[in-house]
Design a protein around this motif. Structure first.
Motif, mmCIF file in Angstrom:
data_model
loop_
_atom_site.group_PDB
_atom_site.id
_atom_site.type_symbol
_atom_site.label_atom_id
_atom_site.label_comp_id
_atom_site.label_asym_id
_atom_site.label_seq_id
_atom_site.Cartn_x
_atom_site.Cartn_y
_atom_site.Cartn_z
ATOM 1 N N LEU A 68 0.821 -1.220 0.000
ATOM 2 C CA LEU A 68 0.000 0.000 0.000
ATOM 3 C C LEU A 68 0.851 1.264 0.000
ATOM 4 O O LEU A 68 0.400 2.311 -0.467
ATOM 5 C CB LEU A 68 -0.947 -0.018 1.200
ATOM 6 C CG LEU A 68 -2.069 -1.061 1.118
ATOM 7 C CD1 LEU A 68 -2.955 -1.009 2.362
ATOM 8 C CD2 LEU A 68 -2.914 -0.869 -0.136
ATOM 9 N N SER A 69 2.082 1.177 0.496
ATOM 10 C CA SER A 69 2.966 2.341 0.399
ATOM 11 C C SER A 69 3.330 2.608 -1.061
ATOM 12 O O SER A 69 3.463 3.763 -1.469
ATOM 13 C CB SER A 69 4.228 2.134 1.247
ATOM 14 O OG SER A 69 5.072 1.137 0.690
ATOM 15 N N ASP A 119 -0.797 6.424 -6.767
ATOM 16 C CA ASP A 119 -1.971 7.304 -6.793
ATOM 17 C C ASP A 119 -1.584 8.773 -6.935
ATOM 18 O O ASP A 119 -2.378 9.584 -7.432
ATOM 19 C CB ASP A 119 -2.795 7.127 -5.515
ATOM 20 C CG ASP A 119 -3.560 5.812 -5.473
ATOM 21 O OD1 ASP A 119 -3.713 5.175 -6.536
ATOM 22 O OD2 ASP A 119 -4.009 5.422 -4.374
ATOM 23 N N GLU A 148 -6.866 -2.244 5.892
ATOM 24 C CA GLU A 148 -6.076 -2.253 4.669
ATOM 25 C C GLU A 148 -6.581 -3.322 3.696
ATOM 26 O O GLU A 148 -6.634 -3.097 2.486
ATOM 27 C CB GLU A 148 -4.599 -2.504 5.014
ATOM 28 C CG GLU A 148 -3.952 -1.352 5.769
ATOM 29 C CD GLU A 148 -2.527 -1.659 6.188
ATOM 30 O OE1 GLU A 148 -2.149 -2.854 6.168
ATOM 31 O OE2 GLU A 148 -1.800 -0.718 6.534
ATOM 32 N N GLU A 200 -9.542 -2.127 1.849
ATOM 33 C CA GLU A 200 -9.194 -1.215 0.752
ATOM 34 C C GLU A 200 -8.812 -1.998 -0.505
ATOM 35 O O GLU A 200 -9.185 -1.629 -1.618
ATOM 36 C CB GLU A 200 -8.032 -0.313 1.171
ATOM 37 C CG GLU A 200 -7.607 0.657 0.082
ATOM 38 C CD GLU A 200 -6.486 1.578 0.503
ATOM 39 O OE1 GLU A 200 -5.827 2.144 -0.401
ATOM 40 O OE2 GLU A 200 -6.251 1.728 1.720
ATOM 41 N N ASP A 232 0.152 4.149 -2.659
ATOM 42 C CA ASP A 232 0.010 5.576 -2.345
ATOM 43 C C ASP A 232 0.841 6.422 -3.297
ATOM 44 O O ASP A 232 0.397 7.482 -3.759
ATOM 45 C CB ASP A 232 0.439 5.838 -0.902
ATOM 46 C CG ASP A 232 -0.579 5.363 0.117
ATOM 47 O OD1 ASP A 232 -1.738 5.126 -0.268
ATOM 48 O OD2 ASP A 232 -0.211 5.218 1.300
#
Length: 205
Positions: free
Chosen positions: A83-84, A90, A153, A156, A87
């Motif tokens: 997810l890092s 995105d 998480e 998501e 990010d």
């Protein structure tokens, strides 16, 4: 729109060091790939590999608006690390085109889902399985808080997969729980990717 990079763009700086996710790449090859705006996601995703991938993505994004090509061969890894990377993806101005070269599963699916375009080679394989949480030690309250964070998480990731595939969230959750495996053709039908890369050369006659 083709998913392969155009070699006309030649950044003047050296690529950031990417911690190897598996056997390391020779420096000259890593540099050549970087010059062609290709970033490799290889092996298990860890905080260290995610940091290197994020640095490469940000550097290429600052170099120009052309698409960045993310080559994925990862069975999964740590969800927070994935997810890092998500990010960063995105926040990029340049589009990211992901190409699954061998396999994608677990946490790597989160990164795949964040790409603007997704493709795979014919013999790539996919596994829909729940990304793992990083090991947590500490008090009972700390472990419980970490477990709650992991569930948020994971939710998501489910939402992103539902968005790109058009499948109900309940279907995604069931398939992740079951560890469903897909071929490239099945992943195309499922909606995980938008293209299976066809061979450019004709087969034997």
């Amino acid at each position: 729109m083709p998913l392969y990079p155009h070699p006309h763009h030649q950044p003047e700086w050296q690529p950031p060091h990417l911690p190897p996710g598996g056997p390391g790449l020779p420096g000259w090859l890593e540099e050549r790939l970087f010059d062609q705006r290709i970033v490799m996601l290889r092996g298990q995703l860890t905080a260290e590999t995610a940091t290197g991938i994020a640095a490469a993505l940000l550097t290429l994004d600052s170099a120009g608006p052309e698409a960045i090509h993310l080559h994925v061969s990862s069975p999964g890894g740590d969800l927070s690390a994935a997810l890092s990377v998500v990010d960063v993806m995105d926040a990029l101005s340049a589009p990211v085109h992901a190409l699954v070269t061998a396999e994608a599963g677990g946490a790597a699916l989160a990164v795949l889902a964040a790409a603007d375009q997704r493709a795979a080679y014919r013999h790539a394989r996919f596994r829909l399985n729940e990304p793992r949480a990083a090991g947590v030690t500490g008090t009972a309250d700390e472990v419980a808080a970490a477990a709650g964070q992991h569930l948020r998480e994971l939710e998501e990731v489910v939402v992103r997969l539902a968005e790109i595939t058009g499948k109900p969230r309940s279907r995604i959750e069931d398939d992740l729980s079951a560890g469903r495996r897909l071929t490239a053709a099945e992943a195309l039908e499922y909606g995980l990717i938008g293209e299976v890369v066809a061979p450019k050369k004709n087969g034997p006659r």
